[in-house]
Design an enzyme around this catalytic site. Sequence first.
Site, mmCIF file in Angstrom:
data_model
loop_
_atom_site.group_PDB
_atom_site.id
_atom_site.type_symbol
_atom_site.label_atom_id
_atom_site.label_comp_id
_atom_site.label_asym_id
_atom_site.label_seq_id
_atom_site.Cartn_x
_atom_site.Cartn_y
_atom_site.Cartn_z
ATOM 1 N N CYS A 1 -36.006 -3.267 -15.729
ATOM 2 C CA CYS A 1 -35.044 -2.508 -14.927
ATOM 3 C C CYS A 1 -35.726 -1.447 -14.074
ATOM 4 O O CYS A 1 -35.196 -1.052 -13.029
ATOM 5 C CB CYS A 1 -33.992 -1.867 -15.828
ATOM 6 S SG CYS A 1 -34.683 -0.853 -17.139
ATOM 7 N N GLU B 1 -30.730 -6.320 -7.205
ATOM 8 C CA GLU B 1 -31.765 -6.341 -8.238
ATOM 9 C C GLU B 1 -32.271 -7.775 -8.418
ATOM 10 O O GLU B 1 -31.493 -8.685 -8.709
ATOM 11 C CB GLU B 1 -31.224 -5.804 -9.560
ATOM 12 C CG GLU B 1 -32.271 -5.655 -10.636
ATOM 13 C CD GLU B 1 -31.742 -4.979 -11.894
ATOM 14 O OE1 GLU B 1 -32.551 -4.370 -12.629
ATOM 15 O OE2 GLU B 1 -30.516 -5.054 -12.149
ATOM 16 N N SER C 1 -43.149 4.844 -17.824
ATOM 17 C CA SER C 1 -42.522 4.809 -19.156
ATOM 18 C C SER C 1 -43.445 5.405 -20.205
ATOM 19 O O SER C 1 -44.624 5.081 -20.280
ATOM 20 C CB SER C 1 -42.182 3.362 -19.534
ATOM 21 O OG SER C 1 -41.245 2.818 -18.641
ATOM 22 N N LYS D 1 -27.403 -5.338 -32.363
ATOM 23 C CA LYS D 1 -27.048 -6.669 -31.865
ATOM 24 C C LYS D 1 -28.086 -7.018 -30.800
ATOM 25 O O LYS D 1 -27.979 -6.585 -29.656
ATOM 26 C CB LYS D 1 -25.626 -6.662 -31.296
ATOM 27 C CG LYS D 1 -25.072 -8.074 -31.018
ATOM 28 C CD LYS D 1 -25.631 -8.640 -29.744
ATOM 29 C CE LYS D 1 -25.316 -10.115 -29.575
ATOM 30 N NZ LYS D 1 -26.141 -10.719 -28.496
ATOM 31 N N GLU E 1 -28.077 2.405 -20.264
ATOM 32 C CA GLU E 1 -29.263 2.224 -19.429
ATOM 33 C C GLU E 1 -29.042 0.902 -18.708
ATOM 34 O O GLU E 1 -29.177 -0.167 -19.294
ATOM 35 C CB GLU E 1 -30.523 2.215 -20.291
ATOM 36 C CG GLU E 1 -31.786 2.527 -19.498
ATOM 37 C CD GLU E 1 -32.408 1.272 -18.930
ATOM 38 O OE1 GLU E 1 -32.166 1.002 -17.730
ATOM 39 O OE2 GLU E 1 -33.117 0.572 -19.653
ATOM 40 N N LEU E 2 -28.651 1.010 -17.420
ATOM 41 C CA LEU E 2 -28.113 -0.145 -16.710
ATOM 42 C C LEU E 2 -29.067 -0.644 -15.623
ATOM 43 O O LEU E 2 -30.266 -0.494 -15.729
ATOM 44 C CB LEU E 2 -26.735 0.226 -16.145
ATOM 45 C CG LEU E 2 -25.750 0.788 -17.189
ATOM 46 C CD1 LEU E 2 -24.436 1.179 -16.544
ATOM 47 C CD2 LEU E 2 -25.524 -0.196 -18.328
#
Length: 501
Positions: free
Chosen positions: A302, A399, A459, A192, A268-269
Amino acid sequence: MSSSQADTARQTLIDEALAYVPRQLFINGAWRDAAGGKTFDVLNPATGEVLAQVADAAPEDGIAALTAASEAQDEWAAAAPRKRSELIRAAFDRVVELKDVFATLMTLEMGKPLTEAYGEVTYGAEFLRWFSEEAVRINGRYTPSPEGNLRILTLKRPVGPALFITPWNFPLAMATRKIAPALAAGCTTILKPAHLTPLTSLAFVKVCEEVGIPAGVVNVIPASQARPLTGPIIQDRRLRKLSFTGSTPVGMALMKECADNVVRTSMELGGSAPFIVFEDADLDKAVEAAHATKLRNMGEACNAANRFYVHSSIADEFSQRLATRFKELTVGDGMEEETDIGPIVSDEQRDSIAEMVDKARSEGAEVLTGGEKSDGAGFFYPPTVVTNLKATAELVTDEIFGPVAPIVPFETEDEVVGYCNDSMFGLAGYLHTGSIDRALRLAERLEVGMLGINSGTISNAAAPFGGVKHSGVGREGGFEGIEEYLEVMYLGFEDPFASEK
């Protein structure tokens, strides 16, 4: 190349990219309209204009996708690891082949400059290559029990059908980072994508179809509203895994939903990454790293540096040099060659950033550069440096998710560790120092899941990505990433040598 030739080449890229991407749902190996025939608009944030209309999945479409994934699960799990590996690798090759298409789609629907979009193609594709190699390395163990009366045998099995809810900021990488390890482990999938950026995900699922991944193994259900679509899927006992990347409040709500059905989760917030600069740091490298990790993706990441803590002896110099660096950048449409900073993804997101800066200014903060919304079409906000802030200011603690660098001075290690750890978030951090002893010391004290040392980039598909505290549960990427999609089964055998003892 003349300007007219450049315009023609750019328009050709756009036309070819939009022509490649489907606009329907993909369920059980077939492209189809949404139940009820509804669609929603996808906007170009650089202009505010409609790029495309995409099928708007209804709840019954979600259940149809889960049915397809459930029915395909046993056969996919039984497929030889090498077969799964080769199909995932074929998807990697195809994405790389279509790099112009994917980069253009991401720039059009998300806004990032085309050069950054090409970087995401490389990064996102790498998850496919990495996990194609991990598919054939799923191992168990064999060992005697401590007492010697048993032989312990473990094997790993796929968790089962998995639902992925992905964000808008990295449309390709967030899909591949979840789908690749799931497929490698033998899990079927339902994607989704974010309603702001569904085109890249639809193009990726088309790649999965083209390379021959069987029907039902990968399904995609874009929708304008997530909750009515995903709620019934999460409540269905056939779903065994949910992986979500997004805000902490939404992640917490999803975890509560999953608890009722004991659905395994990866979350993963949110993040509020500290960027720490000590007096012994290489200031040139620190400024460049700050520029890179703050403004990558316009700060809409993030793991972007969110709050800057700089030793008081160099805080003014660092602030001025970073502001000078930011002033040199060109803000504009990501499809334009000279653009360094693209638009914010939506007007609502831009307003949120502007409100935070305006509030800080009203409380006495000083804006060294930027700090004002751009006039005209598109959702632009300039790179901004803010100083004269308290460590408790909202602009520091919350944030931002935008191109704003709030800078706070500090004196001691204990002081800055206190600032960093006094947060519900713990995703990433960045540390600049000339002392390896200090780096190791702080690495053991900072409450983060990832720490970049004298670097603005962390990353990598081969590294575990994830955080602690309210920044999430689980890891994506690295050797650890595939474990999120595997269950361990234990077999206990009677000691085969018992009769000889």
